[in-house]
Design an enzyme around this catalytic site. Structure first.
Site, PDB file in Angstrom:
ATOM      1  N   CYS A 144      27.351  -9.887 -35.301  1.00 59.48           N
ATOM      2  CA  CYS A 144      27.130 -10.270 -36.702  1.00 59.48           C
ATOM      3  C   CYS A 144      26.808  -9.009 -37.503  1.00 59.48           C
ATOM      4  CB  CYS A 144      26.005 -11.289 -36.825  1.00 59.48           C
ATOM      5  SG  CYS A 144      24.383 -10.640 -36.369  1.00 59.48           S
ATOM      6  N   CYS A 185      19.975 -28.410 -13.886  1.00 56.37           N
ATOM      7  CA  CYS A 185      19.051 -28.665 -14.994  1.00 56.37           C
ATOM      8  C   CYS A 185      18.544 -27.327 -15.515  1.00 56.37           C
ATOM      9  CB  CYS A 185      17.891 -29.542 -14.543  1.00 56.37           C
ATOM     10  SG  CYS A 185      16.805 -28.749 -13.346  1.00 56.37           S
ATOM     11  N   ASP A 217      48.469 -22.933 -43.638  1.00 52.74           N
ATOM     12  CA  ASP A 217      49.684 -22.160 -43.841  1.00 52.74           C
ATOM     13  C   ASP A 217      50.820 -23.172 -44.043  1.00 52.74           C
ATOM     14  OD1 ASP A 217      51.572 -19.953 -43.686  1.00 52.74           O
ATOM     15  OD2 ASP A 217      52.062 -20.758 -41.706  1.00 52.74           O
TER      16      ASP A 217
END
Length: 893
Positions: A56, A127, A534
Site C-alpha cells: 500500500c 482451528c 470494456d
C-alpha cells in the site's frame, strides 16, 4: 489493496499486464541482482529488492523513509503493486545488506534468492489455536523467515533457507507442536491418508475415547443422583473421600481428557494461550480445587473433558465440510491417463505423461491433461473449469482442459502441459493461496482476539477472587465460575468465522467457473457500487458478423451474398472475412473471380463471371454515378421484406443516404454496398455482435444493488452510443485511449471510494468500490486501477490468470451477476458470523458471575455450538449458483 493504493501507469515490462496481484507467489530474486547505471550523474549501483508485504502507499512511504536515512542513497522507487523496491546507491558508502536491514527495521520482510517456500499438509490443524501452536513452533527455528498456517485447508506454508534448516527439521518442529505432517511436497491432489473423512472423525481413536468418557460420565451421574444408596466411599485421596460417582468421574476425565491435556502440554511448551491450554487449566483446576476445598468438583472436570472432546469432534467435522469443497476441486482431475505410444495404448499415472504425448479419451472419461485435440470430435463438458452449463463441441485443433468430461465421442489429445501445471492445478493452487490473502474483517478479528483472551482470563481470575465477597457465593462456586470463564476465554468460533466463509465462497465460485484470487477481492466485489465494462470482447463478442442483408432491384439475399463473397474472398480486411464467413455458413456458391483490386479507403473491385463488380462504402457508388437517395428494395409477393419494411417509408423505395445507411450506422453497424457499375444489387451491414446475455446481466446487476454501470471504449461515438443503448448501461465514454480508460476509472474510484479507506471497516458505508470488467491483458491498466479487476474468458490463459483479481473462466458475461450476488452474500455471512460469535461469547461471559451459565452450556454453546453454527452458515454460500439458462442468476434456496 484498493485502487487508490495502486499506480495508474503500467510498468515498463514486456507482459503489459500492469501488475502482479498474487502476493503469495515468489517474486523478483531480490538484493543479489545488481547492475550499473551509466545514466546517473555519479557512479551508482542499482539493486532491486523483493518486499512482498509492502502492498500500500503507506507501506511504500515507511520503506522509503527508512532507506533514505542511509548515506549514499540515490533514487528510491517502491512498487506496492509488484512488491519490489528499486534503490540506486553509492557502493562505496552503503551496501545491499544495509538497505535490506533498513527495510526490515521498517517492519517489512526482504526475500532472499536462496529462500524456498513449501506447503506442508497438517490435517489435524483445524482451528486457530492449532494454527497458533504450529506457528509458535516454527518461529523458534533458525532459517525460517515466515510461516502461514491455514487451518481452513489444513496446510502451512513455510518460507525458509534450506542452507540453514532442512525440511525434516521443519516437519519435526510441527510434530513437536503435536501435529502430524502427512505431506510436504506442496503438490495438489488427494492426500489420501492426510484427509480425514467424515466417517473416520466419528470412529477414530479420539472419538472412541470420547464415547467411553461419555458412558462412564453417564454411569457416574446414575450413582450421583439415582442410586444414591450405592454411592458409597471407595477410597480416599489426600484426606478427601472418593465415592463411587467421584471415581467414575475421574475415569471419565482420564478417557476424555487425555488428548486435551496432551494438547495443553504442547500449548504450554510453545507459550500459546489457546483453548487447549485453557481447558487443561480448567480441568486440572477443578481437580485441584476438589482437594483444596474438600468439596468435590470431579463432576465439573468430567463434564469439561467429555463435552470439550465432543466439541473438538464437531469442530473437526465442521472444518472438514469446508475443506471438502476444495477437495472436490482437487479430485476433478483423474490420477491415470491412457497414452498412445509406439502404436499401442497403455494406462499410466498422470505424473508419467510428458508434454507431446497423445492421450486417448473415451466417451464418459475425464480429460487427464491440458492439450490440443489431434483426432476425433466430441462434446466436452467444461463446467468444472469454465462453469459452462452446455457442453462445448471440440474437434481437431481445439484446446481442452484437465478435469473436463468427454461426453460422447472419441478423442485423442496431444498434451501441452505437465502434470501440476495445467489449468485445473493452477486454479486449485490459487484457491489455496487465496486463504493467505486476509480480508480487512479477518485482520480486525485477529487483532481483537489477541486482546480478548487475556481480558477474559483476567476476568476469570477476578471473578474467582472477588465474587465470594461481592456476590456472597461460596469459594467452590466462585472457582466453578472462574473455570467456566476460562472455557469462554478462547475465541475460536470468532476467529474462524471469517476464513471459513471465505473458503466456502471462493471454492464455490471456483466450481462454478469463477476464480477469486483472495478473500479481500471477494469482500471488495460485494461492496462495489459501480461496474465499468470494456466494450469489445466484453459486452460484444469481439468478432465482426453480418447482421443485415438488404437485396435491391430484384436480387435475393443469396444473390447479394454470392457477389459479396466473390469480391471479398481475396480481401484480408476483417469486414471482408465476416462477409465470406456468412456466405459460407449460408451455403452460397462461389463465382469465378478475375482482376481483383483494392480501392484504398473505399472498397474492392473484381470481375465476377466476366462482369465488373464493386463492394465498398456508399461514397464508392456515389463516385460511380448512382443516385443513392432512390433505390428499389426487393419484395416478396408484393410485400416488402422485413428488413426493408423497417427501413423504408415509400413501399419498396429506399433512400440510402438519408434513411437506410444512417439508421444502420446509428445501430453501430458498418455498411457495405454491393453492385456493378450499372446496378446496385444490395446492402450488407456488419457489426461486432452484442453478447445475447449482456443486456440481462446488466439489468440483473442493477436489481442486485449496483448503482451505476459505465461502458468504456476506444470505438467511435456513434457505435458506442448504439451499443450502450442496446445493452442498457447508464452511461458510456467513447474514443478512449488506454491511458484515458485509466483516468476514467480513477475518477470513478475517487468519486465512490472517497474517504472511506481511512475509516475502520465497521464504520464504512456500503459505497466504496468500482469493478472493471475486461477481456484480459489488453485492459490490464484499467483492471489494475479499479477496486476489483475482473477478466473474462481466461481459461487456459496463463497471463490473464495471473493478473486478474477475479477471473471468469468461461467467456460468459452472465457469470458477473452470480459473482456479485455471491460476494455480497459472503459479506453478509461474514458479518453475521463475526457478530453472532462475539455476541454469544460476550453474553455468556457476562452472565457467568451471576450463576446463569453452567459449565456444560459454556462448552456446548460457547465453543462447539458457535463453531458448528458459523461453519454451517458459511456453507450456505455454496447454494448460490448461476442460472442454467445463462441469462440470470439464481439462489438455490
Amino acid at each position: 489493496m484498493t485502487a487508490s493504493d495502486r499506480p495508474t501507469d503500467p510498468p515498463d515490462d514486456d507482459s503489459g499486464d500492469g501488475r502482479d496481484r498474487d502476493r503469495g507467489r515468489e517474486r523478483d530474486p531480490g538484493p543479489d541482482r545488481e547492475r550499473s547505471s551509466g545514466a546517473l550523474e555519479r557512479e551508482e549501483t542499482v539493486t532491486r529488492f523483493s518486499v512482498p508485504d509492502m502492498d500500500c502507499p503507506s507501506c511504500e512511504g515507511k520503506v522509503e523513509k527508512g532507506v533514505r536515512k542511509l548515506d549514499g542513497i540515490g533514487d528510491i522507487e517502491p512498487q506496492a503493486t509488484t512488491g519490489t523496491l528499486t534503490v540506486s546507491y553509492d557502493a562505496g558508502r552503503t551496501s545491499p545488506d544495509a538497505i535490506a536491514e533498513r527495510v526490515e527495521k521498517a517492519g517489512y520482510r526482504v526475500e532472499r534468492t536462496d529462500e524456498r517456500t513449501t506447503k506442508f499438509t497438517v490435517p489435524e490443524m483445524d482451528c486457530p489455536s492449532c494454527a497458533g501452536k504450529v506457528e509458535s513452533a516454527l518461529a523458534g527455528l533458525d532459517g525460517v523467515s515466515a510461516s502461514d498456517p491455514q487451518p481452513a485447508i489444513g496446510k502451512v506454508a513455510v518460507t525458509y533457507d534450506p542452507t540453514v534448516v532442512s525440511e525434516g527439521e521443519i516437519v519435526a518442529a510441527i510434530e513437536r507442536a503435536g501435529y502430524e505432517v502427512t505431506d510436504s511436497t506442496g503438490e495438489h491432489g488427494d492426500d489420501g491418508d492426510a484427509a480425514d473423512t467424515r466417517g473416520s472423525i466419528w470412529t477414530g481413536s479420539r472419538a472412541v475415547k470420547t464415547w467411553i468418557s461419555g458412558g462412564v460420565l453417564a454411569l457416574g451421574l446414575l450413582f450421583e443422583f439415582g442410586l444414591t444408596g450405592q454411592n458409597v466411599r471407595v477410597a480416599s485421596l489426600v484426606g478427601s473421600e472418593l465415592l463411587v460417582a467421584d471415581t467414575l468421574f475421574l475415569f471419565a476425565v482420564a478417557a476424555g481428557g487425555q488428548e486435551i491435556l496432551r494438547n495443553g502440554y504442547y500449548s504450554a511448551r510453545n507459550r500459546n494461550l489457546d483453548i487447549d491450554f485453557l481447558m487443561s487449566v480448567a480441568i486440572l483446576g477443578a481437580l485441584v480445587a476438589s482437594l483444596a476445598f474438600g468439596e468435590a468438583l470431579y463432576f465439573e472436570a468430567a463434564t469439561l473433558a467429555f463435552l470439550f472432546s465432543v466439541a473438538e469432534l464437531l469442530e473437526r467435522y465442521s472444518m472438514d465440510r469446508a475443506r471438502n469443497s476444495l477437495r472436490e476441486l482437487m479430485e476433478l482431475s483423474p490420477d491415470e491417463a491412457t497414452v498412445r505410444r509406439n502404436g499401442t495404448t497403455e494406462t499410466v499415472s498422470v505424473e508419467e505423461v510428458a508434454v507431446g504425448d497423445v492421450v486417448v479419451v473415451k466417451p464418459g472419461e475425464k480429460i487427464p491433461m491440458d492439450g490440443e485435440v489431434v483426432d476425433g470430435e466430441s462434446a466436452v463438458n467444461q463446467a468444472p473449469i469454465t462453469g459452462e452449463s452446455v457442453p462445448v463441441d471440440k474437434t481437431v485443433g481445439d484446446e481442452v482442459y484437465a478435469g473436463t468430461i468427454n461426453e460422447e465421442g472419441y478423442l485423442e489429445v496431444e498434451v501441452t502441459s505437465d502434470a501440476g501445471e495445467d489449468t485445473l492445478s493452477r486454479i486449485v493452487e490459487m484457491v489455496e493461496d487465496a486463504q493467505s490473502n486476509r480480508t480487512e474483517r479477518e485482520q480486525f478479528v485477529e487483532r481483537f482476539a489477541s486482546y480478548y483472551t487475556p481480558v477474559v482470563v483476567a476476568f476469570a481470575a477476578l471473578t474467582t477472587l472477588a465474587s465470594p465477597y461481592a456476590l456472597g457465593v461460596t469459594w467452590s462456586t466462585a472457582v466453578v465460575h472462574g473455570l467456566t470463564l476460562l472455557v469462554l476465554a478462547c475465541p475460536c468460533a470468532f476467529v474462524i468465522s471469517t476464513p471459513v466463509s471465505v473458503v466456502s465462497g471462493i471454492t464455490s465460485a471456483a466450481k462454478n467457473g469463477v476464480l477469486i484470487k483472495g478473500g479481500n477481492h471477494l469482500e471488495a466485489m460485494g461492496a462495489v457500487d459501480v461496474v465499468a465494462f470494456d466494450k469489445t470482447g466484453t459486452l460484444t463478442r469481439g468478432e465482426l458478423t453480418v447482421t443485415d442483408v438488404i437485396p435491391l432491384h430484384g436480387n435475393t439475399e443469396e444473390d447479394v451474398l454470392r457477389c459479396a463473397r466473390g469480391l471479398e474472398e481475396r480481401s484480408e480486411h476483417p469486414i471482408g472475412e465476416a462477409i465470406v464467413a456468412e456466405a459460407g455458413s449460408a451455403g452460397v456458391a462461389t463465382r469465378e473471380v478475375d482482376g481483383f483490386e483494392s480501392i484504398t479507403g473505399k472498397g474492392v473491385r473484381a470481375d465476377l463471371d466476366g462482369t465488373p463488380h464493386f463492394a465498398g462504402k456508399p461514397g464508392l457508388f456515389e463516385d460511380l454515378g448512382f443516385d443513392l437517395s432512390h433505390v428499389h428494395a426487393t419484395t416478396d409477393g408484393g410485400v416488402v421484406t422485413r428488413t426493408a419494411r423497417q427501413l423504408c417509408d415509400r413501399h419498396g423505395c429506399l433512400d440510402l443516404l438519408e434513411d437506410t445507411v444512417p439508421e444502420l450506422q446509428a445501430e453501430g453497424k458498418t455498411v457495405v454496398l454491393v453492385g456493378t457499375d450499372e446496378e446496385l444489387e444490395g446492402v450488407i451491414a456488419v457489426a461486432d455482435e452484442v453478447r445475447p446475455e449482456a443486456e440481462r446481466a446488466i439489468a440483473r446487476l442493477r436489481e442486485l444493488g449496483v448503482e451505476r454501470t459505465v461502458m468504456l471504449t476506444g470505438d467511435n461515438e456513434r457505435t458506442a452510443r448504439a451499443i450502450a443503448e442496446q445493452v442498457g448501461v447508464d452511461e458510456y465514454r467513447a474514443e478512449l485511449l488506454p491511458e484515458e480508460k485509466v483516468r476514467a476509472i480513477e475518477q470513478l474510484v475517487e468519486e465512490y471510494e472517497g474517504d472511506t479507506e481511512r475509516r475502520p471497516w465497521w464504520r464504512r458505508t456500503r459505497s466504496g468500490g468500482v469493478a472493471m470488467v475486461g477481456d484480459g491483458i489488453n485492459d490490464a491498466p484499467a483492471l489494475a486501477t479499479a477496486t476489483v479487476g475482473v477478466a473474462m474468458g481466461t481459461a487456459g490463459t496463463d497471463t490473464a490468470l495471473e493478473t486478474a483479481d477475479i477471473a471468469l473462466m468461461g467467456d460468459d458475461l452472465a457469470k458477473l451477476p452470480y459473482l456479485y450476488e455471491l460476494a455480497a452474500d459472503a459479506n453478509g455471512v461474514i458479518r453475521q458470523n463475526v457478530w453472532a460469535s462475539l455476541g454469544v461469547k460476550a453474553g455468556l461471559a457476562l452472565a457467568v458471575p451471576f450463576g446463569y451459565v453452567p459449565i456444560w452450556l459454556a462448552v456446548l454453546a460457547g465453543d462447539a455450538g458457535m463453531t458448528t453454527a458459523v461453519t454451517g452458515n458459511a456453507m450456505r454460500l455454496s447454494r448460490i449458483v448461476p442460472n442454467t439458462d445463462a441469462t440470470n442468476t439464481s439462489t438455490d434456496g
